[in-house]
Design a protein around this motif. Sequence first.
Motif, PDB file in Angstrom:
ATOM      1  N   VAL A  56       0.847  -1.195   0.000  1.00 22.55           N
ATOM      2  CA  VAL A  56       0.000   0.000   0.000  1.00 22.55           C
ATOM      3  C   VAL A  56       0.887   1.251   0.000  1.00 22.55           C
ATOM      4  CG1 VAL A  56      -1.670   1.358   1.325  1.00 22.55           C
ATOM      5  CG2 VAL A  56      -1.969  -1.114   1.112  1.00 22.55           C
ATOM      6  N   ALA A  57       1.927   1.213   0.859  1.00 26.85           N
ATOM      7  CA  ALA A  57       2.875   2.341   0.911  1.00 26.85           C
ATOM      8  C   ALA A  57       3.589   2.497  -0.430  1.00 26.85           C
ATOM      9  CB  ALA A  57       3.885   2.123   2.035  1.00 26.85           C
ATOM     10  N   SER A  58       3.966   1.353  -1.025  1.00 27.65           N
ATOM     11  CA  SER A  58       4.664   1.347  -2.307  1.00 27.65           C
ATOM     12  C   SER A  58       3.795   1.950  -3.413  1.00 27.65           C
ATOM     13  CB  SER A  58       5.052  -0.093  -2.663  1.00 27.65           C
ATOM     14  OG  SER A  58       5.486  -0.187  -3.990  1.00 27.65           O
ATOM     15  N   LEU A  59       2.525   1.544  -3.451  1.00 26.05           N
ATOM     16  CA  LEU A  59       1.598   2.074  -4.450  1.00 26.05           C
ATOM     17  C   LEU A  59       1.404   3.577  -4.258  1.00 26.05           C
ATOM     18  CD1 LEU A  59      -1.119  -0.751  -4.455  1.00 26.05           C
ATOM     19  CD2 LEU A  59       0.378  -0.158  -6.357  1.00 26.05           C
ATOM     20  N   GLY A  60       1.304   3.993  -2.984  1.00 25.90           N
ATOM     21  CA  GLY A  60       1.138   5.417  -2.680  1.00 25.90           C
ATOM     22  C   GLY A  60       2.341   6.230  -3.116  1.00 25.90           C
ATOM     23  N   LEU A  61       3.536   5.714  -2.827  1.00 21.95           N
ATOM     24  CA  LEU A  61       4.765   6.402  -3.219  1.00 21.95           C
ATOM     25  C   LEU A  61       4.887   6.486  -4.743  1.00 21.95           C
ATOM     26  CD1 LEU A  61       7.319   4.891  -0.668  1.00 21.95           C
ATOM     27  CD2 LEU A  61       6.642   7.295  -0.812  1.00 21.95           C
ATOM     28  N   SER A  62       4.516   5.391  -5.418  1.00 25.83           N
ATOM     29  CA  SER A  62       4.594   5.375  -6.884  1.00 25.83           C
ATOM     30  C   SER A  62       3.644   6.407  -7.493  1.00 25.83           C
ATOM     31  CB  SER A  62       4.251   3.980  -7.420  1.00 25.83           C
ATOM     32  OG  SER A  62       5.212   3.038  -6.991  1.00 25.83           O
ATOM     33  N   MET A  63       2.457   6.545  -6.901  1.00 26.73           N
ATOM     34  CA  MET A  63       1.493   7.524  -7.397  1.00 26.73           C
ATOM     35  C   MET A  63       2.029   8.949  -7.197  1.00 26.73           C
ATOM     36  SD  MET A  63      -2.598   7.798  -6.655  1.00 26.73           S
ATOM     37  CE  MET A  63      -2.489   8.460  -4.998  1.00 26.73           C
ATOM     38  N   VAL A  64       2.654   9.174  -6.033  1.00 23.13           N
ATOM     39  CA  VAL A  64       3.274  10.482  -5.767  1.00 23.13           C
ATOM     40  C   VAL A  64       4.368  10.762  -6.802  1.00 23.13           C
ATOM     41  CG1 VAL A  64       4.749  11.759  -4.157  1.00 23.13           C
ATOM     42  CG2 VAL A  64       2.747  10.538  -3.305  1.00 23.13           C
ATOM     43  N   ALA A  65       5.162   9.722  -7.124  1.00 19.85           N
ATOM     44  CA  ALA A  65       6.251   9.885  -8.100  1.00 19.85           C
ATOM     45  C   ALA A  65       5.711  10.299  -9.465  1.00 19.85           C
ATOM     46  CB  ALA A  65       7.042   8.577  -8.224  1.00 19.85           C
ATOM     47  N   PHE A  66       4.620   9.678  -9.908  1.00 20.46           N
ATOM     48  CA  PHE A  66       4.039  10.029 -11.202  1.00 20.46           C
ATOM     49  C   PHE A  66       3.533  11.466 -11.217  1.00 20.46           C
ATOM     50  CE2 PHE A  66       4.047   5.514 -12.261  1.00 20.46           C
ATOM     51  CZ  PHE A  66       4.443   5.605 -13.584  1.00 20.46           C
ATOM     52  N   ARG A  67       2.979  11.889 -10.095  1.00 25.56           N
ATOM     53  CA  ARG A  67       2.480  13.268 -10.034  1.00 25.56           C
ATOM     54  C   ARG A  67       3.647  14.260 -10.039  1.00 25.56           C
ATOM     55  NH1 ARG A  67      -2.981  13.076  -6.221  1.00 25.56           N
ATOM     56  NH2 ARG A  67      -4.176  11.863  -7.722  1.00 25.56           N
ATOM     57  N   LEU A  68       4.723  13.921  -9.325  1.00 25.02           N
ATOM     58  CA  LEU A  68       5.905  14.786  -9.321  1.00 25.02           C
ATOM     59  C   LEU A  68       6.524  14.865 -10.716  1.00 25.02           C
ATOM     60  CD1 LEU A  68       7.708  13.719  -6.007  1.00 25.02           C
ATOM     61  CD2 LEU A  68       6.665  15.938  -6.471  1.00 25.02           C
ATOM     62  N   ALA A  69       6.516  13.722 -11.419  1.00 27.16           N
ATOM     63  CA  ALA A  69       7.131  13.667 -12.753  1.00 27.16           C
ATOM     64  C   ALA A  69       6.409  14.560 -13.752  1.00 27.16           C
ATOM     65  CB  ALA A  69       7.155  12.229 -13.262  1.00 27.16           C
ATOM     66  N   ARG A  70       5.151  14.895 -13.463  1.00 29.47           N
ATOM     67  CA  ARG A  70       4.369  15.711 -14.387  1.00 29.47           C
ATOM     68  C   ARG A  70       4.565  17.214 -14.141  1.00 29.47           C
ATOM     69  NH1 ARG A  70       0.275  13.505 -17.117  1.00 29.47           N
ATOM     70  NH2 ARG A  70      -1.241  15.137 -16.635  1.00 29.47           N
ATOM     71  N   ILE A  71       5.293  17.571 -13.064  1.00 26.77           N
ATOM     72  CA  ILE A  71       5.567  18.987 -12.802  1.00 26.77           C
ATOM     73  C   ILE A  71       6.560  19.493 -13.855  1.00 26.77           C
ATOM     74  CG2 ILE A  71       6.582  20.631 -11.161  1.00 26.77           C
ATOM     75  CD1 ILE A  71       5.608  18.776  -8.914  1.00 26.77           C
ATOM     76  N   PRO A  72       6.262  20.584 -14.537  1.00 21.90           N
ATOM     77  CA  PRO A  72       7.139  21.049 -15.619  1.00 21.90           C
ATOM     78  C   PRO A  72       8.508  21.500 -15.108  1.00 21.90           C
ATOM     79  CG  PRO A  72       5.395  22.647 -15.178  1.00 21.90           C
ATOM     80  CD  PRO A  72       5.068  21.433 -14.372  1.00 21.90           C
ATOM     81  N   PRO A  73       9.543  21.412 -15.975  1.00 21.23           N
ATOM     82  CA  PRO A  73      10.888  21.854 -15.587  1.00 21.23           C
ATOM     83  C   PRO A  73      10.906  23.338 -15.227  1.00 21.23           C
ATOM     84  CG  PRO A  73      10.930  20.614 -17.651  1.00 21.23           C
ATOM     85  CD  PRO A  73       9.499  20.885 -17.341  1.00 21.23           C
ATOM     86  N   GLY A  74      11.863  23.704 -14.350  1.00 23.56           N
ATOM     87  CA  GLY A  74      12.029  25.105 -13.973  1.00 23.56           C
ATOM     88  C   GLY A  74      13.492  25.489 -14.018  1.00 23.56           C
ATOM     89  N   SER A  75      13.818  26.674 -13.521  1.00 24.94           N
ATOM     90  CA  SER A  75      15.205  27.138 -13.575  1.00 24.94           C
ATOM     91  C   SER A  75      16.102  26.380 -12.606  1.00 24.94           C
ATOM     92  CB  SER A  75      15.262  28.643 -13.270  1.00 24.94           C
ATOM     93  OG  SER A  75      14.675  28.901 -12.010  1.00 24.94           O
ATOM     94  N   LYS A  76      15.543  25.838 -11.518  1.00 27.53           N
ATOM     95  CA  LYS A  76      16.343  25.069 -10.559  1.00 27.53           C
ATOM     96  C   LYS A  76      16.407  23.597 -10.935  1.00 27.53           C
ATOM     97  CE  LYS A  76      16.426  27.454  -6.112  1.00 27.53           C
ATOM     98  NZ  LYS A  76      16.063  27.358  -4.691  1.00 27.53           N
ATOM     99  N   TYR A  77      15.262  23.034 -11.328  1.00 30.14           N
ATOM    100  CA  TYR A  77      15.201  21.623 -11.718  1.00 30.14           C
ATOM    101  C   TYR A  77      14.858  21.573 -13.208  1.00 30.14           C
ATOM    102  CZ  TYR A  77      15.088  20.777  -6.698  1.00 30.14           C
ATOM    103  OH  TYR A  77      15.402  20.750  -5.371  1.00 30.14           O
ATOM    104  N   THR A  78      15.912  21.562 -14.024  1.00 29.22           N
ATOM    105  CA  THR A  78      15.709  21.710 -15.468  1.00 29.22           C
ATOM    106  C   THR A  78      15.076  20.474 -16.109  1.00 29.22           C
ATOM    107  OG1 THR A  78      18.003  21.029 -15.825  1.00 29.22           O
ATOM    108  CG2 THR A  78      17.559  23.402 -15.749  1.00 29.22           C
ATOM    109  N   TYR A  79      15.073  19.344 -15.406  1.00 31.58           N
ATOM    110  CA  TYR A  79      14.343  18.167 -15.870  1.00 31.58           C
ATOM    111  C   TYR A  79      13.045  17.999 -15.082  1.00 31.58           C
ATOM    112  CZ  TYR A  79      18.041  16.146 -18.827  1.00 31.58           C
ATOM    113  OH  TYR A  79      18.951  15.899 -19.819  1.00 31.58           O
ATOM    114  N   GLY A  80      12.671  19.005 -14.288  1.00 32.02           N
ATOM    115  CA  GLY A  80      11.514  18.864 -13.422  1.00 32.02           C
ATOM    116  C   GLY A  80      11.841  17.902 -12.286  1.00 32.02           C
ATOM    117  N   TYR A  81      10.836  17.161 -11.832  1.00 35.82           N
ATOM    118  CA  TYR A  81      11.030  16.216 -10.723  1.00 35.82           C
ATOM    119  C   TYR A  81      10.990  14.769 -11.203  1.00 35.82           C
ATOM    120  CZ  TYR A  81      10.265  20.244  -7.700  1.00 35.82           C
ATOM    121  OH  TYR A  81      10.385  21.458  -7.074  1.00 35.82           O
TER     122      TYR A  81
END
Length: 299
Positions: A56-81
């Motif tokens: 359950v924790a693993s599935l939750g973390l994976s879902m968080v990762a996918f949401r973070l991956a969709r955050i667009p790149p910025g000046s500090k994190y040029t590949y986003g998250y």
Amino acid sequence: MHDHDHSHTLHAGQLNRAFLIGIGLNGMFVVVEAAAGLATGSLALLSDAGHNLSDVASLGLSMVAFRLARIPPGSKYTYGYRKSTILISLLNAVILLVAVGAIGYEAVHRLQNPVPLQGGTVAVVAGVGIAVNTVSALLFLKDKDKDLNIKGAYLHLVADALVSLGTVIAGLLMLFTGWYWLDAVVSLFVMAVIVYGTWGLMNDSLRLSMDGVPAGITVEKVREQAREIPGVVDLHHVHIWAVSTTENALTAHVTIAPGLSAGEVDRVKHDLKHLLASLNIVHATLETENTHTDKDVGF
């Protein structure tokens, strides 16, 4: 540098729904299984409940990762998250291996001191576990080879279904034979299944977090196929790494045959881009050498 919206046909909406259903089903089952384990004193049920809780924790973390991956790149994190998907995949593997240690310690202790158990109750609860884990695993079946986190979720759920099957068999045997030591044996079986399923996941995640070359890609293969493109003499200073669990990047120096026209250089660029995309390298920066121009080719 061209950014391709390359997600291996992973659909965020469908995946979000799959994760939410998987978390909901497994979360409810953890409560039922833990309660039954405490009521019957079954270590097999309690250890499987612990394993399911880590899922359950693993599935939750994976879902968080996918949401973070969709955050667009910025000046500090040029590949986003996007890199967070790799770090979370590694964290999932570590969580599972820690859970294994706790199960193993208790199982060895219980093997030396078996206690009477209600085998019928153990079998029924584990039977529900087979259904819950099979349904949850099927949610990720289609995309399991497209992303490391999805593969991890799928493997965990399939392993849980197999473990529950083993627990059903042990429960029925305990009911009819009184072999209560089987409870601890099933727990050790749980441990072996988790280690087997998690070891490869941890190796892949660790390699990607160290910017190693992703599985299925080799520098030699990229160079060899690039040299087959007319106009490409060689590739060197090649660096390949994972930006996320679904996207790979490359930087390289390309030696291009002298005397090519601008149009021919454009054709070489196009062919190289096509080749790299077919190898799942979607972010590429190439510097050309030995051409009629000293300009860099970046895409």
